[in-house]
Write a protein that holds these residues in place. Sequence first.
Motif, PDB file in Angstrom:
ATOM      1  N   ARG A  98       0.837  -1.195   0.000  1.00 36.73           N
ATOM      2  CA  ARG A  98       0.000   0.000   0.000  1.00 36.73           C
ATOM      3  C   ARG A  98       0.878   1.254   0.000  1.00 36.73           C
ATOM      4  NH1 ARG A  98      -5.271   1.382   1.923  1.00 36.73           N
ATOM      5  NH2 ARG A  98      -5.396   3.574   2.535  1.00 36.73           N
TER       6      ARG A  98
ATOM      7  N   GLU B 145      -6.140   4.047  -3.466  1.00 37.17           N
ATOM      8  CA  GLU B 145      -5.641   4.178  -2.099  1.00 37.17           C
ATOM      9  C   GLU B 145      -4.518   5.198  -1.966  1.00 37.17           C
ATOM     10  OE1 GLU B 145      -2.386   0.536  -2.447  1.00 37.17           O
ATOM     11  OE2 GLU B 145      -4.383   0.163  -1.643  1.00 37.17           O
TER      12      GLU B 145
ATOM     13  N   ARG C  30      -1.168  -5.363   3.807  1.00 41.29           N
ATOM     14  CA  ARG C  30      -0.449  -4.858   2.640  1.00 41.29           C
ATOM     15  C   ARG C  30       0.621  -3.844   3.036  1.00 41.29           C
ATOM     16  NH1 ARG C  30      -3.655  -2.027  -0.976  1.00 41.29           N
ATOM     17  NH2 ARG C  30      -2.057  -2.443  -2.537  1.00 41.29           N
TER      18      ARG C  30
END
Length: 355
Positions: A38, A57, A84
Amino acid sequence: MQILYTALLIIIGILLFGFVVFFHELGHFLMAKLSGIRVNEFAVGMGPKLFGFQRGETQYALRLFPIGGFCAMEGEDEESSDERAFGNKPVWRRFLVVVAGGIFNIILGFILMILVLAPQETFATTTFSKFTENSATEAAGARAGDRIVEINGYAVYTDRDLSFAMALADPKAVHMTVERDGVRVELNEFAMHTRVLEDGSEAPALDFYVMPEQRSFSGVLRRAGTDTFSMARMVVESLKGLLTGRFGLNEIAGPVGTAQAISQAAGAGLSQGFGQAVSNIVFMMIMITVNLGIINLLPLPALDGGRLLFLIWEGVTRRPVPAKYEGYVHAAGFMLLIGLMVLITFHDIWRIVTG
């Protein structure tokens, strides 16, 4: 008009320098995305945010100062429960993400080198074509058609290696190895004619000419690869020189010294035209991006190489170093790095003021 051109070239240089750092962060970003990590923010520039937008994101932002960028990954410097997060991925994935920045810098150097070489009709080789009158190199046993393979222990693959090796060589004791008809031949150690540099020191004066190589598509690609590799070797050799005391603070440049060097390269190029000035700046960027790629991978705290050491430790022992302790090490390394940069910057300014 001259002032306008110079100002424009300095702006180009600053933007290109920022692009080099941005490209480094882009390597981290792309590899993080490919690794399923992420990324909270990817920013172009540093400092206050001018504007940004959210895509999925990740927040993409443009910041005020065009001096690079950053890739903020979840769990990079702290514990995170997100599956993540950077810290929750396998060691080999994190290793690839960390090393990607330096690799991207070297790839950028290769791409820029192609742009510099492509317009050239011919390239210099390392094969003797003829010698000047009273040539010390010829007197030592060199012949036309010999290819230089080593000077004072430094391997020579390109004319850039040749120039660098000659710059490092003691002009009073040059030892040269050549290849003649497929056989390595050691020339007798000899003293070369010298030229006096601006600082009063002496350097070898080349007393020979080398054969040219005609440009071709494959030749440009091959040459770009070998020249980029040669620059990487120069960085490593220069670092060795700093550690052994061969080079001092005068051979190191920070942001101020780099900007001055870019300006000087641009000014020198202007005498031959605006295109040559831009070419000179691009070549400076190649040196900077290769330097950044190599140095960032050194095993030092606060650099990517320091993170790689912790990852290697985790991979070998199967136990990660607690994040807070790793953070302490990187924070201490960062403070030392900032202190070194301040010292180098003051030295750059002093060098400019005193001439």
